[in-house]
Design an enzyme around this catalytic site. Structure first.
Site, PDB file in Angstrom:
ATOM      1  N   LEU A  54       0.887  -1.163   0.000  1.00  0.00           N
ATOM      2  CA  LEU A  54       0.000   0.000   0.000  1.00  0.00           C
ATOM      3  C   LEU A  54       0.922   1.209   0.000  1.00  0.00           C
ATOM      4  O   LEU A  54       1.904   1.236   0.744  1.00  0.00           O
ATOM      5  CB  LEU A  54      -0.901   0.016   1.241  1.00  0.00           C
ATOM      6  CG  LEU A  54      -2.055  -0.989   1.272  1.00  0.00           C
ATOM      7  CD1 LEU A  54      -2.760  -0.927   2.626  1.00  0.00           C
ATOM      8  CD2 LEU A  54      -3.057  -0.724   0.155  1.00  0.00           C
ATOM      9  N   ASP A  55       0.619   2.201  -0.825  1.00  0.00           N
ATOM     10  CA  ASP A  55       1.528   3.337  -0.900  1.00  0.00           C
ATOM     11  C   ASP A  55       1.478   4.188   0.363  1.00  0.00           C
ATOM     12  O   ASP A  55       0.659   3.962   1.256  1.00  0.00           O
ATOM     13  CB  ASP A  55       1.286   4.172  -2.167  1.00  0.00           C
ATOM     14  CG  ASP A  55      -0.089   4.818  -2.204  1.00  0.00           C
ATOM     15  OD1 ASP A  55      -0.557   5.299  -1.153  1.00  0.00           O
ATOM     16  OD2 ASP A  55      -0.710   4.864  -3.285  1.00  0.00           O
ATOM     17  N   LEU A  56       2.361   5.166   0.427  1.00  0.00           N
ATOM     18  CA  LEU A  56       2.551   5.967   1.636  1.00  0.00           C
ATOM     19  C   LEU A  56       1.251   6.513   2.208  1.00  0.00           C
ATOM     20  O   LEU A  56       1.000   6.424   3.412  1.00  0.00           O
ATOM     21  CB  LEU A  56       3.504   7.130   1.324  1.00  0.00           C
ATOM     22  CG  LEU A  56       3.752   8.149   2.438  1.00  0.00           C
ATOM     23  CD1 LEU A  56       4.552   7.514   3.565  1.00  0.00           C
ATOM     24  CD2 LEU A  56       4.471   9.374   1.891  1.00  0.00           C
ATOM     25  N   SER A 101      -1.874   5.579   1.498  1.00  0.00           N
ATOM     26  CA  SER A 101      -2.995   4.646   1.557  1.00  0.00           C
ATOM     27  C   SER A 101      -3.013   3.945   2.909  1.00  0.00           C
ATOM     28  O   SER A 101      -1.994   3.817   3.580  1.00  0.00           O
ATOM     29  CB  SER A 101      -2.899   3.626   0.423  1.00  0.00           C
ATOM     30  OG  SER A 101      -3.000   4.264  -0.836  1.00  0.00           O
TER      31      SER A 101
END
Length: 235
Positions: free
Chosen positions: A81-83, A85
């Site tokens: 999951l990106d930063l 999210s």
């Protein structure tokens, strides 16, 4: 280690790696028995926004591994999951299980609750349901449901099966929308549910076995005590 003469099988030092062994063989490294691999285990983790999903970050940002309980064994994340999210992230101690869960052929649906700036209509999402192409990259059709309008923002539920880098955000940008919050609520059969932000909970062996096709109970570890809440590490 083999070339250095540090590995022995059944008391005999070996000099080549092309050697088949079974569970009945005794393998030692530097005279110490090599432990059997740990049974595969799987945890649900409610990732907070603001953490990166890597072991180390070149920019010095905090990672999910700074946030996990001290008594958790060495784990790997299933996908990322990106930063910015948040939501459900699966963790496992088993590399083979990680690869299995990440394979596109598995085709498990990942669902997200998405907050979007603007006032989209149901028709706005038609290109995403049909499958959109962005910078020459073809995205598979997504399931998109417009849930409600809340002031200047709208909420939608999005389902994808590929999990490409920033897929949901890029797709929304392609139809003129900006995502300002992204929460993954499920990954295949595993649900975020009421798991609190930052909490970790282990999947029970029977559920893991049923969902992933493990052969018997020996392939799944005994569950630890449920850990819906815990004290964070001091930073």
């Amino acid at each position: 280690m083999i070339e250095a003469g540090r590995v022995a099988v059944n008391g005999k030092v070996i000099d080549r790696a092309a050697l088949n062994v079974t569970d009945k063989d005794r393998i030692t490294v530097d005279g110490r028995d090599l432990k059997a691999p740990e049974p595969p285990r799987l945890w649900l983790y409610h990732k907070p926004a603001g953490l990166v999903t890597t072991t180390r970050d070149e920019q010095g940002r905090q990672t999910i591994f700074d946030d996990l309980p001290d008594d958790l064994p060495r784990v790997m994340s299933v996908g990322r999951l990106d930063l910015n999210s948040e939501g459900l992230l699966l963790l496992t101690n088993d590399g083979e299980l990680k690869r299995k869960l990440e394979l596109p052929s598995t085709g498990w649906l990942r669902k997200y609750r998405v907050r979007i700036k603007g006032r989209p209509t149901d028709a706005t999402f038609a290109p995403l349901r049909q499958g959109i192409e962005i910078d020459g990259e073809k995205f598979q059709p997504m399931s998109v449901t417009l849930d409600r309008q809340q002031g200047a923002n709208a909420w939608a539920t999005v389902g994808i099966r590929e999990g490409r880098n920033r897929e949901v955000r890029r797709a929304m940008e392609a139809v003129g929308l900006s995502v300002n919050r992204l929460i993954r609520v499920s990954y295949g059969p595993f649900q975020l549910g009421n798991l609190k932000t930052g909490a970790v909970e282990e999947i029970r062996p029977r559920i893991l076995r049923d969902q992933l096709g493990l052969k018997d109970e020996k392939e799944a570890a005994k569950p630890g005590k449920p850990r819906p809440q815990r004290t964070r590490r001091k930073r």
